[in-house]
Design a protein around this motif. Structure first.
Motif, PDB file in Angstrom:
ATOM      1  N   LEU A  24       4.464   0.842   5.392  1.00  0.00           N
ATOM      2  CA  LEU A  24       4.145   1.774   4.312  1.00  0.00           C
ATOM      3  C   LEU A  24       5.334   1.906   3.353  1.00  0.00           C
ATOM      4  CD1 LEU A  24       1.811   4.440   4.207  1.00  0.00           C
ATOM      5  CD2 LEU A  24       4.045   5.494   4.113  1.00  0.00           C
ATOM      6  N   GLU A  25       6.521   1.935   3.955  1.00  0.00           N
ATOM      7  CA  GLU A  25       7.746   2.049   3.170  1.00  0.00           C
ATOM      8  C   GLU A  25       7.946   0.819   2.264  1.00  0.00           C
ATOM      9  OE1 GLU A  25      12.314   3.484   4.259  1.00  0.00           O
ATOM     10  OE2 GLU A  25      10.931   2.843   5.830  1.00  0.00           O
ATOM     11  N   ILE A  26       7.718  -0.368   2.812  1.00  0.00           N
ATOM     12  CA  ILE A  26       7.865  -1.594   2.008  1.00  0.00           C
ATOM     13  C   ILE A  26       6.807  -1.610   0.896  1.00  0.00           C
ATOM     14  CG2 ILE A  26       7.873  -4.127   2.034  1.00  0.00           C
ATOM     15  CD1 ILE A  26       8.578  -3.929   5.065  1.00  0.00           C
ATOM     16  N   MET A  27       5.614  -1.166   1.246  1.00  0.00           N
ATOM     17  CA  MET A  27       4.519  -1.149   0.276  1.00  0.00           C
ATOM     18  C   MET A  27       4.875  -0.283  -0.934  1.00  0.00           C
ATOM     19  SD  MET A  27       0.499  -0.593   1.204  1.00  0.00           S
ATOM     20  CE  MET A  27       0.882  -0.361   2.895  1.00  0.00           C
ATOM     21  N   VAL A  28       5.424   0.882  -0.664  1.00  0.00           N
ATOM     22  CA  VAL A  28       5.738   1.807  -1.760  1.00  0.00           C
ATOM     23  C   VAL A  28       7.037   1.397  -2.460  1.00  0.00           C
ATOM     24  CG1 VAL A  28       6.323   4.196  -2.328  1.00  0.00           C
ATOM     25  CG2 VAL A  28       4.463   3.710  -0.716  1.00  0.00           C
ATOM     26  N   ASN A  29       8.075   1.121  -1.689  1.00  0.00           N
ATOM     27  CA  ASN A  29       9.385   0.867  -2.291  1.00  0.00           C
ATOM     28  C   ASN A  29       9.508  -0.512  -2.931  1.00  0.00           C
ATOM     29  OD1 ASN A  29      10.115   3.402  -1.507  1.00  0.00           O
ATOM     30  ND2 ASN A  29      11.496   2.761   0.130  1.00  0.00           N
ATOM     31  N   LYS A  30       8.926  -1.513  -2.322  1.00  0.00           N
ATOM     32  CA  LYS A  30       9.071  -2.875  -2.843  1.00  0.00           C
ATOM     33  C   LYS A  30       7.870  -3.291  -3.695  1.00  0.00           C
ATOM     34  CE  LYS A  30      13.075  -3.926  -0.921  1.00  0.00           C
ATOM     35  NZ  LYS A  30      13.178  -3.714   0.505  1.00  0.00           N
ATOM     36  N   ALA A  31       6.670  -3.126  -3.157  1.00  0.00           N
ATOM     37  CA  ALA A  31       5.475  -3.546  -3.913  1.00  0.00           C
ATOM     38  C   ALA A  31       5.071  -2.499  -4.944  1.00  0.00           C
ATOM     39  CB  ALA A  31       4.315  -3.816  -2.953  1.00  0.00           C
ATOM     40  N   LEU A  45      -3.076  10.136  -2.928  1.00  0.00           N
ATOM     41  CA  LEU A  45      -3.596   9.081  -2.050  1.00  0.00           C
ATOM     42  C   LEU A  45      -2.566   8.703  -0.993  1.00  0.00           C
ATOM     43  CD1 LEU A  45      -5.469   6.682  -4.536  1.00  0.00           C
ATOM     44  CD2 LEU A  45      -6.488   8.244  -2.871  1.00  0.00           C
ATOM     45  N   LEU A  46      -1.294   8.662  -1.412  1.00  0.00           N
ATOM     46  CA  LEU A  46      -0.223   8.331  -0.477  1.00  0.00           C
ATOM     47  C   LEU A  46      -0.147   9.374   0.644  1.00  0.00           C
ATOM     48  CD1 LEU A  46       2.294   6.703   0.358  1.00  0.00           C
ATOM     49  CD2 LEU A  46       3.617   8.048  -1.288  1.00  0.00           C
ATOM     50  N   ILE A  47      -0.234  10.635   0.262  1.00  0.00           N
ATOM     51  CA  ILE A  47      -0.189  11.705   1.269  1.00  0.00           C
ATOM     52  C   ILE A  47      -1.371  11.583   2.229  1.00  0.00           C
ATOM     53  CG2 ILE A  47      -0.408  14.237   1.560  1.00  0.00           C
ATOM     54  CD1 ILE A  47       1.352  14.465  -1.027  1.00  0.00           C
ATOM     55  N   ARG A  48      -2.528  11.255   1.675  1.00  0.00           N
ATOM     56  CA  ARG A  48      -3.705  11.083   2.535  1.00  0.00           C
ATOM     57  C   ARG A  48      -3.513   9.905   3.498  1.00  0.00           C
ATOM     58  NH1 ARG A  48      -9.436   9.892  -0.108  1.00  0.00           N
ATOM     59  NH2 ARG A  48      -8.609   7.779   0.076  1.00  0.00           N
ATOM     60  N   PHE A  77      -0.925   1.331  -8.303  1.00  0.00           N
ATOM     61  CA  PHE A  77       0.502   1.470  -8.516  1.00  0.00           C
ATOM     62  C   PHE A  77       0.941   2.913  -8.299  1.00  0.00           C
ATOM     63  CE2 PHE A  77       0.713  -2.591 -11.088  1.00  0.00           C
ATOM     64  CZ  PHE A  77       1.541  -3.227 -10.167  1.00  0.00           C
ATOM     65  N   ILE A  78       2.125   3.040  -7.750  1.00  0.00           N
ATOM     66  CA  ILE A  78       2.673   4.353  -7.410  1.00  0.00           C
ATOM     67  C   ILE A  78       2.785   5.278  -8.629  1.00  0.00           C
ATOM     68  CG2 ILE A  78       5.084   3.513  -7.513  1.00  0.00           C
ATOM     69  CD1 ILE A  78       3.844   6.039  -4.908  1.00  0.00           C
ATOM     70  N   GLU A  79       2.926   4.675  -9.821  1.00  0.00           N
ATOM     71  CA  GLU A  79       3.015   5.503 -11.034  1.00  0.00           C
ATOM     72  C   GLU A  79       1.653   6.030 -11.504  1.00  0.00           C
ATOM     73  OE1 GLU A  79       4.371   2.395 -11.085  1.00  0.00           O
ATOM     74  OE2 GLU A  79       6.545   2.765 -11.147  1.00  0.00           O
ATOM     75  N   SER A  80       0.574   5.503 -10.951  1.00  0.00           N
ATOM     76  CA  SER A  80      -0.760   5.923 -11.417  1.00  0.00           C
ATOM     77  C   SER A  80      -1.030   7.385 -11.100  1.00  0.00           C
ATOM     78  CB  SER A  80      -1.863   5.102 -10.752  1.00  0.00           C
ATOM     79  OG  SER A  80      -1.536   3.757 -10.684  1.00  0.00           O
ATOM     80  N   TYR A  83       2.221  -9.356  -0.539  1.00  0.00           N
ATOM     81  CA  TYR A  83       2.729 -10.515   0.209  1.00  0.00           C
ATOM     82  C   TYR A  83       4.105 -10.918  -0.307  1.00  0.00           C
ATOM     83  CZ  TYR A  83       2.808 -15.052   2.494  1.00  0.00           C
ATOM     84  OH  TYR A  83       3.160 -16.130   3.272  1.00  0.00           O
ATOM     85  N   GLU A  84       4.232 -10.982  -1.646  1.00  0.00           N
ATOM     86  CA  GLU A  84       5.507 -11.387  -2.232  1.00  0.00           C
ATOM     87  C   GLU A  84       6.599 -10.338  -2.051  1.00  0.00           C
ATOM     88  OE1 GLU A  84       4.310 -12.588  -6.177  1.00  0.00           O
ATOM     89  OE2 GLU A  84       3.136 -14.187  -5.227  1.00  0.00           O
ATOM     90  N   SER A  85       6.188  -9.093  -1.847  1.00  0.00           N
ATOM     91  CA  SER A  85       7.170  -8.021  -1.649  1.00  0.00           C
ATOM     92  C   SER A  85       7.572  -7.867  -0.188  1.00  0.00           C
ATOM     93  CB  SER A  85       6.603  -6.691  -2.149  1.00  0.00           C
ATOM     94  OG  SER A  85       6.143  -6.812  -3.460  1.00  0.00           O
ATOM     95  N   GLY A  86       6.977  -8.665   0.679  1.00  0.00           N
ATOM     96  CA  GLY A  86       7.356  -8.625   2.084  1.00  0.00           C
ATOM     97  C   GLY A  86       6.538  -7.685   2.954  1.00  0.00           C
ATOM     98  N   VAL A  87       5.407  -7.202   2.436  1.00  0.00           N
ATOM     99  CA  VAL A  87       4.508  -6.415   3.284  1.00  0.00           C
ATOM    100  C   VAL A  87       3.750  -7.402   4.177  1.00  0.00           C
ATOM    101  CG1 VAL A  87       2.607  -4.733   3.316  1.00  0.00           C
ATOM    102  CG2 VAL A  87       4.201  -4.758   1.378  1.00  0.00           C
ATOM    103  N   ASN A  88       3.536  -7.040   5.435  1.00  0.00           N
ATOM    104  CA  ASN A  88       2.728  -7.894   6.308  1.00  0.00           C
ATOM    105  C   ASN A  88       1.255  -7.738   5.955  1.00  0.00           C
ATOM    106  OD1 ASN A  88       5.075  -8.446   7.724  1.00  0.00           O
ATOM    107  ND2 ASN A  88       4.601  -7.002   9.377  1.00  0.00           N
ATOM    108  N   VAL A  89       0.770  -8.677   5.161  1.00  0.00           N
ATOM    109  CA  VAL A  89      -0.652  -8.732   4.827  1.00  0.00           C
ATOM    110  C   VAL A  89      -1.088 -10.170   5.073  1.00  0.00           C
ATOM    111  CG1 VAL A  89      -0.676  -6.893   3.060  1.00  0.00           C
ATOM    112  CG2 VAL A  89      -0.097  -9.237   2.383  1.00  0.00           C
TER     113      VAL A  89
END
Ligand code: ATP
Ligand code: MN
Length: 250
Positions: free
Chosen positions: A174-181, A218-221, A209-212, A122-128
């Motif tokens: 999806l882009e905001i989720m990965v790049n911002k959040a 999971l992202l590809i899926r 987290f993307i680093e996990s 939410y704080e990163s601007g993803v529509n949730v």
């Protein structure tokens, strides 16, 4: 009637009104929490469940001001939940310190994890849906829909509502989720996307987290699920590779 007796009767009537449409499968503890949440959020009553999934049920709640919340209540004891939680919280640094020794604790961890993920998104601007509060196994968020009637899932849209623009909207979320959040949803599909005034991403309890470890798989899926759905509706989709290139991942 004496004043204190009258108050007692009023209180009891109010409680019945508050819960009469909630099913009887909820634990007594959950009812206590729902009462506390109601007084805190000015909730007039809870409506019947709008969904019962594998891990939780979602109920609309109406405030005295006519606003609605979505109240997601996690089942406190199912072996399925326990398995899923162990699978998804394993290796997630934010939850490693929690010594979850019983299912109830695991469920509470799970609810907190969804709340945390929702908040970051939410704080990163993803529509949730805007996260409101989490209390033990209960998560409250803004209601997506109108007058207690939920918005349709992407899955439920008619053919002519499924457009290239809608696809682009999903990909940009999806882009905001990965790049911002910096989060990967991990269960993204036509079942976890709601479409209302805009596209909303829901059900983020398993996001990592993307680093996990495994995050990229999971992202590809997630990308493939979305692509498969839209291409089955005749929309021309971007290749997984092209989408990955748009994301800031190494
Ligand atoms: P499942 O196991 O079926 O995937 P779940 O237990 O994981 O469900 P969610 O997907 O988060 O839970 O929510 C279940 C359903 O509740 C959604 O499909 C949607 O219809 C509804 N819902 C969830 N969040 C909201 C919301 N904020 N506003 C309105 N409806 C919602
Ligand atoms: Mn879901």
């Amino acid at each position: 009637m004496k004043l204190f007796e009258k108050k007692k009767v009023e209180k009891r009537r109010k409680d019945e009104d508050l819960f009469k449409v909630v099913d009887s499968t909820l634990s007594p503890r959950t009812y206590v929490l729902l009462e506390e949440i109601a007084s805190k959020l000015n909730i007039d009553y809870y409506l019947g469940a709008i969904s019962s999934g594998k891990e939780a049920k979602v109920y609309p709640a109406k405030t005295f001001d006519g606003k609605y919340y979505a109240v997601k209540i996690y089942y406190v004891s199912t072996s399925a939940s326990k398995r899923a939680i162990q699978k998804y919280t394993f290796g997630d640094k934010r939850f490693e310190d929690i010594k979850a020794t019983n299912t109830r604790k695991l469920i509470i961890t799970w609810a907190r994890k969804e709340f945390k993920n929702l908040s970051i998104m939410y704080e990163s601007g993803v529509n949730v849906p805007k996260p409101i509060l989490v209390k033990e196994n209960i998560l409250v968020m803004d209601f997506i829909g109108e007058n207690g009637k939920r918005a349709p899932l992407l899955k439920e849209l008619s053919e002519d509502e499924i457009t290239k623009d809608l696809y682009d909207e999903v990909i940009s979320q999806l882009e905001i989720m990965v790049n911002k959040a910096k989060l990967v949803h991990g269960d993204l599909s036509e079942y976890n996307i709601m479409v209302w005034d805009k596209v909303y991403i829901i059900d983020v309890s398993q996001a990592i987290f993307i680093e996990s470890e495994n995050a990229i798989d999971l992202l590809i899926r997630d990308i493939e699920n979305v692509n498969k759905f839209f291409s089955s509706k005749g929309i021309e989709v971007y290749s997984t590779e092209d989408i990955l290139k748009r994301l800031n991942i190494t």
